[in-house]
Design an enzyme around this catalytic site. Sequence first.
Site, mmCIF file in Angstrom:
data_model
loop_
_atom_site.group_PDB
_atom_site.id
_atom_site.type_symbol
_atom_site.label_atom_id
_atom_site.label_comp_id
_atom_site.label_asym_id
_atom_site.label_seq_id
_atom_site.Cartn_x
_atom_site.Cartn_y
_atom_site.Cartn_z
ATOM 1 N N HIS A 24 0.872 -1.195 0.000
ATOM 2 C CA HIS A 24 0.000 0.000 0.000
ATOM 3 C C HIS A 24 0.898 1.230 0.000
ATOM 4 O O HIS A 24 1.322 1.720 1.040
ATOM 5 C CB HIS A 24 -0.907 -0.040 1.240
ATOM 6 N N HIS A 26 1.239 4.858 -2.381
ATOM 7 C CA HIS A 26 0.860 5.730 -3.489
ATOM 8 C C HIS A 26 2.149 6.387 -3.983
ATOM 9 O O HIS A 26 2.779 7.142 -3.226
ATOM 10 C CB HIS A 26 -0.126 6.795 -3.029
ATOM 11 N N HIS A 204 -9.622 1.104 -1.101
ATOM 12 C CA HIS A 204 -9.570 1.698 0.222
ATOM 13 C C HIS A 204 -10.981 1.586 0.810
ATOM 14 O O HIS A 204 -11.960 1.990 0.157
ATOM 15 C CB HIS A 204 -9.196 3.178 0.147
ATOM 16 N N GLU A 207 -11.300 3.350 6.103
ATOM 17 C CA GLU A 207 -10.265 4.266 6.619
ATOM 18 C C GLU A 207 -11.003 5.343 7.422
ATOM 19 O O GLU A 207 -10.803 5.464 8.623
ATOM 20 C CB GLU A 207 -9.474 4.871 5.452
ATOM 21 N N ASP A 285 1.764 3.967 2.893
ATOM 22 C CA ASP A 285 0.716 4.799 2.291
ATOM 23 C C ASP A 285 1.314 5.966 1.495
ATOM 24 O O ASP A 285 1.451 5.863 0.272
ATOM 25 C CB ASP A 285 -0.259 5.280 3.373
ATOM 26 N N ASP A 286 1.636 7.055 2.166
ATOM 27 C CA ASP A 286 2.208 8.255 1.514
ATOM 28 C C ASP A 286 3.390 8.718 2.370
ATOM 29 O O ASP A 286 3.269 9.682 3.139
ATOM 30 C CB ASP A 286 1.144 9.352 1.437
#
Length: 343
Positions: A24, A26, A204, A207, A285-286
């Site tokens: 996961h 991005h 997703h 969340e 994630d980011d």
Amino acid sequence: MHDGFASAEDRAAFIVALPKAELHLHIEGSLEPELMFELAQRNGVAIPFTNIDEVRAAYAFSNLQDFLDIYYQGMGVLHTEQDFYDLTAAYLARARADAVRHVEIFFDPQGHTERGIAFETVITGITRALDDANAHFGMTSKLILCFLRHLSEAEAEATLDEALPYLDRIDGVGLDSSENGHPPAKFERVFARARALGLKIVAHAGEEGPPAYVYEALDLLKVDRIDHDNRSLEDPALVARLAAAGMTLTVCPLSNLKLCVVADMAAHPLKIMLDAGLVATVNSDDPSYFGGYVNANYLAVADALDLSRADLVTLARNSFTGSFLEDTVKAKHLAAIDAYGRT
Ligand code: ADE
Ligand code: ZN
């Protein structure tokens, strides 16, 4: 200290070299402020920051939308194929340093095509970096095209049309962006088409959105994996169903902290998920926006929840069992983790 570790330092050393996959991530969320400035200059794009400290200071979010507003603005510096190459190559080098052996990367083509950047520019830059990392250091990868859920299903369909010439390079489709108000049901038809094309399906869900969105991801989109899933814990029947199905969950502890999904790391549900028999994994994630790459996520959650050696081995194993690698390749990685766990 928990089983097998004499100290927190011991546990940290174990995490740092533990072989793992990241499921996961991005790619646009790995844009570090330094590269943002470089690309802004290279492409003559104005950004509302004068130095890196200002950028980092702006990364204080109170919810998902707060973050997304800055995330879409940040990706505006990406223009050329080389920009997408540099972005992806930088992430892969950083992941390699965290003992990541395999990555499954999300990209958000609509964040670029709506700015006039060609789909081809985006995917060619990303895949060239993926190919180089495979050739130079044996890193394997899968690529997952995400639809932006705040846009319409018709726009997702048009994006899938644009992807058709590149399906040999795309392994799956996902669903990201603003969750509340944009349930999986909105995208049922485009996901059915993607599935019929042989693509893997992720979304997703849970969340910020309610358990009902997780049910929709399962029943309407027919997901192979769920991204985040925190809010499923509100529904014991859903937890039981996810556990029985062996559904892999891509959990992102530092993201959850930065987006106020959890109040503090001690309140993170990862250990509860594992103890409930859920197939949880740890991911970043980011990472440039949330303060750390995958090992920083393992370290933060291991310290806060006092994770054991067995928990950590399970998390690393789950990252491969839940990947879209072939079974024979998964088996090799699992054997490497088991050998590492015995050291
Ligand atoms: N896009 C990038 N990161 C995201 C996240 N954590 N949730 C939803 N959409 C995203
Ligand atoms: Zn995400």
